[in-house]
Design a protein around this motif. Structure first.
Motif, PDB file in Angstrom:
ATOM      1  N   ILE A 127       0.853  -1.183   0.000  1.00 29.18           N
ATOM      2  CA  ILE A 127       0.000   0.000   0.000  1.00 29.18           C
ATOM      3  C   ILE A 127       0.892   1.237   0.000  1.00 29.18           C
ATOM      4  O   ILE A 127       1.786   1.370   0.840  1.00 29.18           O
ATOM      5  N   LYS A 128       0.623   2.123  -0.939  1.00 33.40           N
ATOM      6  CA  LYS A 128       1.362   3.382  -1.029  1.00 33.40           C
ATOM      7  C   LYS A 128       0.398   4.526  -0.751  1.00 33.40           C
ATOM      8  O   LYS A 128      -0.672   4.593  -1.351  1.00 33.40           O
ATOM      9  N   GLU A 129       0.777   5.426   0.150  1.00 34.67           N
ATOM     10  CA  GLU A 129      -0.001   6.635   0.390  1.00 34.67           C
ATOM     11  C   GLU A 129       0.471   7.666  -0.620  1.00 34.67           C
ATOM     12  O   GLU A 129       1.663   7.967  -0.685  1.00 34.67           O
ATOM     13  N   GLU A 130      -0.456   8.167  -1.433  1.00 36.35           N
ATOM     14  CA  GLU A 130      -0.091   9.077  -2.515  1.00 36.35           C
ATOM     15  C   GLU A 130      -1.078  10.238  -2.603  1.00 36.35           C
ATOM     16  O   GLU A 130      -2.156  10.195  -2.011  1.00 36.35           O
ATOM     17  N   ILE A 131      -0.704  11.213  -3.380  1.00 37.03           N
ATOM     18  CA  ILE A 131      -1.607  12.285  -3.810  1.00 37.03           C
ATOM     19  C   ILE A 131      -1.737  12.089  -5.317  1.00 37.03           C
ATOM     20  O   ILE A 131      -0.758  12.224  -6.057  1.00 37.03           O
TER      21      ILE A 131
END
Length: 147
Positions: A127-131
């Motif tokens: 899981i990658k937290e991105e904008i």
């Protein structure tokens, strides 16, 4: 003041006067007051249930002016997996919870949610937290958006 009452499909050659950058949630609102980046206030008065997609064109009811919708970058969780089956399992569990999900052949994307993030971690996906722009599926009975 512009009031948009009609949606047209994406057309890169449309002579738009501006763009309106909206989050995924904002693109589900058919009646709403918004402020454009230049400060101009505009109104959406679209048929109920209208879901706007990146690239759609809105038409002003009085002047016929055109505005292009863009998917505004927003906080998201991007899910990737080592195998297709792991990605499919993650999609199944998210769908089972009726979570809006953007589905592609290489990743899933959803709005941040700590409970879902723990569930996905337990499934063994990355899981990658991105904008990033978020374009969830409209659903089986909505207007299909191809990827």
């Amino acid at each position: 003041m512009l009031t948009f009452t009609q949606k047209k499909p994406p057309n890169p050659n449309a002579a738009v006067v501006s763009t309106l950058s909206l989050t995924a949630e904002e693109r589900t609102r058919s009646r709403h007051r918004l402020q454009m980046e230049d400060g101009q206030v505009v109104f959406l008065r679209l048929p109920r249930g209208t879901i706007l997609q990146d690239g759609d064109i809105l038409v002003d009811e009085t002047t016929g002016s055109l505005v292009r919708i863009t998917a505004k970058p927003e906080p998201v969780l991007t899910v990737v997996a080592k195998t297709t089956i792991d990605l499919l399992k993650a999609a199944y569990h998210l769908g089972n919870r009726h979570v809006p999900v953007e589905i592609t052949s290489t990743y899933l994307r959803l709005s941040p949610d700590p409970v879902l993030q723990v569930m996905l971690q337990q499934l063994g996906v990355e899981i990658k937290e991105e904008i990033s722009p978020f374009q969830p599926e409209a659903g089986a009975y909505g207007h299909h958006h191809s990827h």
